[in-house]
Scaffold this active site. Structure first.
Site, PDB file in Angstrom:
ATOM      1  N   LYS A 149     -14.401 -28.193 -12.435  1.00 30.88           N
ATOM      2  CA  LYS A 149     -15.375 -27.314 -13.102  1.00 30.88           C
ATOM      3  C   LYS A 149     -15.781 -26.230 -12.091  1.00 30.88           C
ATOM      4  CE  LYS A 149     -19.497 -27.357 -16.028  1.00 30.88           C
ATOM      5  NZ  LYS A 149     -20.270 -26.302 -15.314  1.00 30.88           N
ATOM      6  N   ASP A 191       0.834  -1.216   0.000  1.00 35.26           N
ATOM      7  CA  ASP A 191       0.000   0.000   0.000  1.00 35.26           C
ATOM      8  C   ASP A 191       0.864   1.259   0.000  1.00 35.26           C
ATOM      9  OD1 ASP A 191      -2.532  -1.499   2.173  1.00 35.26           O
ATOM     10  OD2 ASP A 191      -2.143  -1.653   0.005  1.00 35.26           O
ATOM     11  N   GLU A 193      -9.987 -31.508 -15.218  1.00 33.13           N
ATOM     12  CA  GLU A 193      -9.916 -30.165 -14.598  1.00 33.13           C
ATOM     13  C   GLU A 193     -11.172 -29.917 -13.764  1.00 33.13           C
ATOM     14  OE1 GLU A 193      -8.953 -27.135 -17.552  1.00 33.13           O
ATOM     15  OE2 GLU A 193      -7.915 -28.647 -18.770  1.00 33.13           O
ATOM     16  N   ARG A 199     -19.606 -14.338 -21.154  1.00 31.26           N
ATOM     17  CA  ARG A 199     -19.957 -15.304 -22.209  1.00 31.26           C
ATOM     18  C   ARG A 199     -21.220 -14.851 -22.932  1.00 31.26           C
ATOM     19  NH1 ARG A 199     -23.519 -19.344 -22.725  1.00 31.26           N
ATOM     20  NH2 ARG A 199     -22.972 -21.133 -24.041  1.00 31.26           N
TER      21      ARG A 199
HETATM   22  N1  LIG Z   1     -11.269 -26.205 -16.783  1.00 33.01           N
HETATM   23  C1  LIG Z   1     -12.275 -25.984 -17.610  1.00 33.01           C
HETATM   24  O1  LIG Z   1     -12.224 -26.228 -18.799  1.00 33.01           O
HETATM   25  C2  LIG Z   1     -13.528 -25.391 -17.062  1.00 33.01           C
HETATM   26  C3  LIG Z   1     -13.609 -25.103 -15.707  1.00 33.01           C
HETATM   27  N2  LIG Z   1     -14.725 -24.561 -15.175  1.00 33.01           N
HETATM   28  C4  LIG Z   1     -15.799 -24.290 -15.939  1.00 33.01           C
HETATM   29  N3  LIG Z   1     -16.901 -23.748 -15.335  1.00 33.01           N
HETATM   30  C5  LIG Z   1     -15.772 -24.553 -17.328  1.00 33.01           C
HETATM   31  C6  LIG Z   1     -16.797 -24.300 -18.296  1.00 33.01           C
HETATM   32  C7  LIG Z   1     -16.421 -24.667 -19.544  1.00 33.01           C
HETATM   33 BR1  LIG Z   1     -17.486 -24.477 -21.105  1.00 33.01          BR
HETATM   34  S1  LIG Z   1     -14.846 -25.291 -19.589  1.00 33.01           S
HETATM   35  C8  LIG Z   1     -14.637 -25.096 -17.874  1.00 33.01           C
END
Ligand SMILES: NC(=O)c1cnc(N)c2cc(Br)sc12
Length: 312
Positions: free
Chosen positions: A109, A33, A107, A130
């Protein structure tokens, strides 16, 4: 004086990166800061050196009357869903019959708001929601307030990256506690709170909501060397973006099922909400061979967790 201001801007951008992207600050907030106020004073005195990527302009911008519509270069598609092991095995069978044996990238979501970030010569030039997948809203001034989003990159990259903006669970609890004190309506969940925050027309309000982001795809791969999803995410890390470190590359559907079982059990230990797992064919050439339906990629699927019983 230009050198002093430039080096202070770079230093503060680095500290910001350590704090918001690496989650590993090397100086106390008070020191940050103090330096930021020193830079604000210097840029007041020498406004010609206040560039768009200066850390002092994160929370700038006028209050908008509405958000401008922006068309996405390529649609921001949704994902096909899988709800059980049978759906996942059917997905795997279809993939293998089409392109043979593949590795899968698993991954988390993230339960947030899908956003698109555009960089030109390493500078953030546009951030958008989006929307309906084809046309989104220009919320650049709000996205610039997210500390995890770099305003400028070390490399002069021109590309679009996509990811999920989200509100950490702890910030959600704090925000609702404050709203309850002020007699305001509470947000139902962190996803709604993140969406509501990014819809603020005044960026100063968005800046107070402590949002973050995970980037997970690059829209035009020309700027990257990677030929897999796994490689692309590592390149996003190197370019200074925040990606989700729980990702895992697996060699078959059994590995996918193990990953899902693990996170179905441990999702509550995360600092953010997830509503499932995204499984992608890792190799880009196989993704290209598989292509898209009208609505979603054939090379990815979202496994949705069963809705949690709400404990009343
Ligand atoms: N890792 C990813 O690709 C991923 C992660 N979180 C989400 N809400 C989404 C949505 C789409 Br469409 S891809 C994706």
């Amino acid at each position: 004086m230009e050198e002093k201001i430039k080096s202070l801007q770079d230093r503060l951008n680095r500290y910001n990166y350590e704090y918001h992207v690496l989650d590993a600050p090397t100086i106390p907030d008070s020191e940050y800061d103090k330096l930021l106020h020193e830079l604000i004073a210097l840029e007041e005195q020498y406004p010609e050196y206040r560039t768009d990527s200066s850390p002092t302009v994160r929370v700038g911008g006028a209050v908008l009357s509405r958000f401008e519509k922006v068309a996405h270069d390529t649609p921001m598609l949704s994902l096909g869903n899988a709800f059980n092991e049978e759906d996942l095995r059917a997905f795997d069978k279809r993939i293998r019959e089409s392109v043979g044996e593949v590795e899968y990238m698993c991954e988390l979501k993230i339960d947030g708001l899908a956003v698109s970030l555009k960089y030109e010569a390493g500078q953030l030039v546009q951030g958008a929601t989006r929307g309906d997948g084809t046309v989104g809203e220009n919320i650049t001034s709000n996205l610039r307030t997210i500390g995890a989003i770099p305003l400028s990159l070390d490399r002069s990259l021109s590309f679009e990256v996509r990811g999920e903006a989200y509100m950490p669970k702890s910030s959600f609890e704090k925000l609702n506690t404050e709203r309850e004190k002020n007699g305001e309506a509470l947000f139902q969940n962190p996803r709604n709170a993140a969406a509501g925050s990014l819809r603020q027309l005044d960026p100063k309000l968005a800046a107070k909501r402590n949002l973050s982001i995970f980037l997970y795809s690059v829209n035009d791969l020309t700027e990257l060397e990677a030929d897999t999803q796994s490689g692309a995410l590592d390149e996003l890390d190197q370019a200074g973006f925040k990606t989700n470190r729980e990702r895992k590359l697996v060699t078959d559907i059994e590995g996918v099922l193990e990953y899902i079982a693990y996170w179905e059990k441990h999702r509550n230990d995360l600092e953010y909400d997830i509503d499932g797992i995204v499984i992608k064919v890792n190799a880009f050439n196989s993704q290209e061979d598989l292509g898209f339906t009208a609505k979603s990629p054939r090379w990815a699927i979202a496994y949705k967790f069963p809705a949690e019983e709400v404990v009343t």
